[in-house]
Scaffold this motif. Structure first.
Motif, mmCIF file in Angstrom:
data_model
loop_
_atom_site.group_PDB
_atom_site.id
_atom_site.type_symbol
_atom_site.label_atom_id
_atom_site.label_comp_id
_atom_site.label_asym_id
_atom_site.label_seq_id
_atom_site.Cartn_x
_atom_site.Cartn_y
_atom_site.Cartn_z
ATOM 1 N N PRO A 52 -39.045 -1.174 -85.795
ATOM 2 C CA PRO A 52 -38.591 -0.930 -84.429
ATOM 3 C C PRO A 52 -38.056 -2.181 -83.719
ATOM 4 C CG PRO A 52 -40.881 -0.209 -84.752
ATOM 5 C CD PRO A 52 -40.489 -0.946 -85.973
ATOM 6 N N MET A 53 -38.369 -3.362 -84.251
ATOM 7 C CA MET A 53 -37.933 -4.610 -83.588
ATOM 8 C C MET A 53 -36.571 -5.073 -84.100
ATOM 9 S SD MET A 53 -41.437 -6.707 -84.160
ATOM 10 C CE MET A 53 -43.020 -5.943 -83.838
ATOM 11 N N VAL A 54 -36.136 -4.530 -85.210
ATOM 12 C CA VAL A 54 -34.951 -5.075 -85.877
ATOM 13 C C VAL A 54 -33.677 -4.596 -85.184
ATOM 14 C CG1 VAL A 54 -33.688 -5.179 -88.057
ATOM 15 C CG2 VAL A 54 -36.191 -5.260 -88.043
ATOM 16 N N ALA A 55 -32.747 -5.535 -84.974
ATOM 17 C CA ALA A 55 -31.518 -5.204 -84.247
ATOM 18 C C ALA A 55 -30.377 -6.096 -84.722
ATOM 19 C CB ALA A 55 -31.750 -5.426 -82.748
ATOM 20 N N ASP A 56 -29.155 -5.724 -84.332
ATOM 21 C CA ASP A 56 -27.988 -6.585 -84.510
ATOM 22 C C ASP A 56 -28.016 -7.555 -83.320
ATOM 23 O OD1 ASP A 56 -25.564 -7.830 -84.602
ATOM 24 O OD2 ASP A 56 -24.410 -6.011 -85.031
ATOM 25 N N THR A 57 -28.767 -8.632 -83.481
ATOM 26 C CA THR A 57 -29.054 -9.494 -82.324
ATOM 27 C C THR A 57 -27.802 -10.248 -81.846
ATOM 28 O OG1 THR A 57 -29.889 -11.119 -83.892
ATOM 29 C CG2 THR A 57 -31.523 -9.772 -82.759
ATOM 30 N N GLY A 58 -26.859 -10.537 -82.754
ATOM 31 C CA GLY A 58 -25.609 -11.195 -82.350
ATOM 32 C C GLY A 58 -24.843 -10.312 -81.373
ATOM 33 N N LEU A 59 -24.777 -9.033 -81.690
ATOM 34 C CA LEU A 59 -24.084 -8.077 -80.817
ATOM 35 C C LEU A 59 -24.809 -7.968 -79.478
ATOM 36 C CD1 LEU A 59 -21.910 -5.824 -80.491
ATOM 37 C CD2 LEU A 59 -23.582 -4.222 -81.471
ATOM 38 N N LEU A 60 -26.115 -7.805 -79.571
ATOM 39 C CA LEU A 60 -26.955 -7.665 -78.371
ATOM 40 C C LEU A 60 -26.746 -8.833 -77.404
ATOM 41 C CD1 LEU A 60 -29.618 -5.778 -77.889
ATOM 42 C CD2 LEU A 60 -30.836 -7.888 -78.407
ATOM 43 N N LEU A 61 -26.719 -10.064 -77.954
ATOM 44 C CA LEU A 61 -26.632 -11.257 -77.104
ATOM 45 C C LEU A 61 -25.241 -11.414 -76.506
ATOM 46 C CD1 LEU A 61 -28.712 -13.675 -79.365
ATOM 47 C CD2 LEU A 61 -29.410 -12.709 -77.157
ATOM 48 N N ASN A 62 -24.220 -11.108 -77.296
ATOM 49 C CA ASN A 62 -22.858 -11.204 -76.762
ATOM 50 C C ASN A 62 -22.612 -10.145 -75.693
ATOM 51 O OD1 ASN A 62 -21.014 -13.387 -77.990
ATOM 52 N ND2 ASN A 62 -22.230 -12.691 -79.723
ATOM 53 N N GLN A 63 -23.181 -8.960 -75.881
ATOM 54 C CA GLN A 63 -23.047 -7.922 -74.848
ATOM 55 C C GLN A 63 -23.766 -8.342 -73.570
ATOM 56 O OE1 GLN A 63 -24.446 -4.492 -77.056
ATOM 57 N NE2 GLN A 63 -22.355 -3.806 -77.509
ATOM 58 N N ALA A 64 -24.914 -8.991 -73.736
ATOM 59 C CA ALA A 64 -25.649 -9.468 -72.561
ATOM 60 C C ALA A 64 -24.811 -10.496 -71.802
ATOM 61 C CB ALA A 64 -26.986 -10.081 -72.991
ATOM 62 N N LEU A 65 -24.157 -11.402 -72.541
ATOM 63 C CA LEU A 65 -23.298 -12.408 -71.895
ATOM 64 C C LEU A 65 -22.113 -11.741 -71.205
ATOM 65 C CD1 LEU A 65 -23.373 -15.240 -74.605
ATOM 66 C CD2 LEU A 65 -24.430 -15.298 -72.335
ATOM 67 N N ASP A 66 -21.567 -10.698 -71.836
ATOM 68 C CA ASP A 66 -20.459 -9.948 -71.210
ATOM 69 C C ASP A 66 -20.883 -9.383 -69.851
ATOM 70 O OD1 ASP A 66 -18.890 -10.408 -73.418
ATOM 71 O OD2 ASP A 66 -19.241 -8.434 -74.334
ATOM 72 N N ARG A 67 -22.146 -8.981 -69.764
ATOM 73 C CA ARG A 67 -22.651 -8.399 -68.501
ATOM 74 C C ARG A 67 -23.014 -9.479 -67.481
ATOM 75 N NH1 ARG A 67 -25.656 -5.181 -72.220
ATOM 76 N NH2 ARG A 67 -27.495 -6.467 -71.880
ATOM 77 N N GLY A 68 -22.870 -10.752 -67.878
ATOM 78 C CA GLY A 68 -23.199 -11.844 -66.955
ATOM 79 C C GLY A 68 -24.677 -12.213 -66.977
ATOM 80 N N GLU A 69 -25.404 -11.736 -67.989
ATOM 81 C CA GLU A 69 -26.817 -12.099 -68.086
ATOM 82 C C GLU A 69 -26.955 -13.492 -68.704
ATOM 83 O OE1 GLU A 69 -28.707 -7.653 -68.155
ATOM 84 O OE2 GLU A 69 -28.549 -8.651 -70.079
ATOM 85 N N THR A 70 -28.126 -14.082 -68.528
ATOM 86 C CA THR A 70 -28.330 -15.462 -68.971
ATOM 87 C C THR A 70 -29.124 -15.509 -70.272
ATOM 88 O OG1 THR A 70 -28.330 -16.104 -66.674
ATOM 89 C CG2 THR A 70 -29.134 -17.731 -68.229
#
Ligand code: GDP
Ligand code: IMO
Ligand code: MG
Length: 427
Positions: free
Chosen positions: A198-216
């Protein structure tokens, strides 16, 4: 200020964990991008002390999503041990995400790490014995096991077979050990599959999407610049990229998205394990720094080697990482010294070096050229602004800043979150 990297400027244990914790309240994600449970970060929150090895320090901040990036090597047993320990202390760990591409540390690599060190004898590195080096070697050799392999037993079995084909020759013929069976290793790793899934993810995608949303996003290094496999004191290094470049390759966040590089640097220097260390002290001053600074390893309990501040390596760290801000930690440990030596250059066989010598042999023979700065006796642990520091402590910070290649934005005056002087906010 969307993506910030925290990097160690020296040989580790600069106080990266405290710095990450300090920024935790202002960020959305904290990513560990290199290393594994060789790291040891002590974080003090109020009267609670936490020792983290594998998990990013951001896991202690409510609301933060902690991420184990693709550049990390994961000991699955340690992962669940650490998580259980935190849950028992009331920490919410439910947000943790782990990259499907992170490599796992099978038991055979822990054995190999220890047996190799024993075999090296006098030439040993002084590793933490956690299987870090052999697991990164497998990654580069393309025989590593990744987190995603746990979800396909057939693939996992094939990969373990491939890895053990060569390793078992090493174990039995070189190191005189028993061979490791494929079945035992597959069983060892599969035992964690359902819990980790349940913890495993495409973390590169997740982090870039977060940056797209303006998150830190905060990227937290394990180890440090001089332990980096490319830029450190090779071969006395760890086996990963602990510098700012590693923050990108180890997370999937491109270099163009990094806004700020914060290097943590101690007001003096320490090192654990073997390898060159020009300002190392073998006298009562070294014992004094070790006692007052509580310089004993968080991971192995080994006494840390201690020495004076080395501005040459700070400048080197500033250059290699593109440091925008330094956090100068443990200034309080220097209180009470009459005069404080600071290394400004090296003398190698009569020749002055203002930069790190390119040749490792020269670095082994580097003799520090010291400047002496006046000390202070006042207790500084209660200072919360730069003006509250005694004049000589301020002068020390300013002198070291002028030598080190980037501004000192934060000064640490004690282990707790509060014991911090902010000159320029980092977020
Ligand atoms: P890391 O590996 O870089 O996270 O550093 P460690 O946690 O291994 O070692 C740093 C130690 O120094 C920890 O025990 C911290 O609690 C402590 N520490 C951090 N900043 C300060 C400071 O400004 N003053 C003092 N006295 N201790 C500090
Ligand atoms: P943090 O993140 C200090 C050192 C080991 C050894 C060398 C290689 O707490 O700053 P390894 O087990 O990584 O193959 O050992 O690197 N080392 C550290 N020293 N702090 C660390 O992490 C370290 N992680 C590894 O002592 O000399
Ligand atoms: Mg540490």
């Amino acid at each position: 200020m969307p993506a910030i990297a925290i990097i160690g400027a020296q040989w580790g244990d600069e106080g990266k964990g405290k710095a990450t914790d300090l920024l935790g309240g202002s960020v959305d994600y904290v990513v560990k991008f290199n290393g594994g449970n060789n790291a040891g970060h002590t974080v003090v929150i109020g009267d609670q002390k936490y020792a983290l090895h594998l998990l990013p320090s951001g896991i202690l901040t409510p609301g933060v999503t902690p991420v184990i990036g693709n550049g990390v090597v994961v000991d699955l047993a340690v992962l669940f041990e650490e998580l259980e320990g935190l849950v028992a202390r009331g920490v919410d760990v439910s947000r943790l995400k782990i990259s499907a591409n992170a490599h796992v540390i099978p038991d055979y690599n822990r054995s190999l790490d220890k047996v190799t060190e024993r075999f090296l004898g006098k030439r040993r590195i002084g590793t933490t014995g956690r299987g870090i080096g052999p697991t990164y070697a497998d990654k580069m050799n393309r025989v590593g096991i990744r987190v995603q392999d746990l979800f396909d037993e057939k693939i996992l079995t094939q990969k373990v077979e491939g890895a053990l084909e060569v390793k078992n020759h090493l174990f039995t013929k070189v190191y005189n050990r028993r061979a490791v069976t494929v079945e035992d290793t597959v069983e060892e790793l599969l035992a964690f599959a359902d819990r980790v899934a349940p913890m495993v993810a495409d973390t590169g995608l997740l982090l870039n999407q977060a940056l797209d949303r303006g998150e830190t996003v905060l990227l937290e290094a394990g180890q440090a610049t001089l332990l980096d496999v490319d830029h450190g004191t090779y071969p006395f290094v760890t086996s990963s990229s602990a510098t700012a470049g590693g923050a990108c390759t180890g997370s999937g966040i491109p270099p163009t998205r990094l806004d700020r590089i914060v290097a943590i640097v101690k007001a003096y220097t320490t090192r654990v394990g073997e390898g060159p260390f020009p300002t190392e002290l073998f006298d009562a001053d070294g014992d004094h720094l070790r006692e007052v600074g509580a310089e004993f390893g968080t991971t192995t309990g080994r006494p840390r080697r201690c020495g004076w501040y080395d501005a040459v390596i700070a400048r080197y760290a500033a250059r290699v990482n593109g440091v925008t801000d330094f956090v100068l930690t443990k200034l309080d440990v220097l209180t009470g010294l009459e005069r404080i030596p600071v290394c400004v250059a090296y003398d190698v066989g009569g020749v002055r070096h203002d930069e790190m010598p390119v040749n490792q042999t020269d670095f082994h023979h580097a003799v520090p050229v010291y400047e002496y700065l006046p000390g202070w006796t006042e207790d500084i642990s209660g200072a919360r602004s730069f003006e509250e520091l005694p004049a000589n402590a301020r002068a020390y910070v300013e002198a070291v800043e002028a030598m080190s290649g980037a501004r000192i934005s934060v000064v640490g005056v004690g282990p707790s979150r509060a014991a911090t002087v902010v000159r320029h906010p980092l977020v």
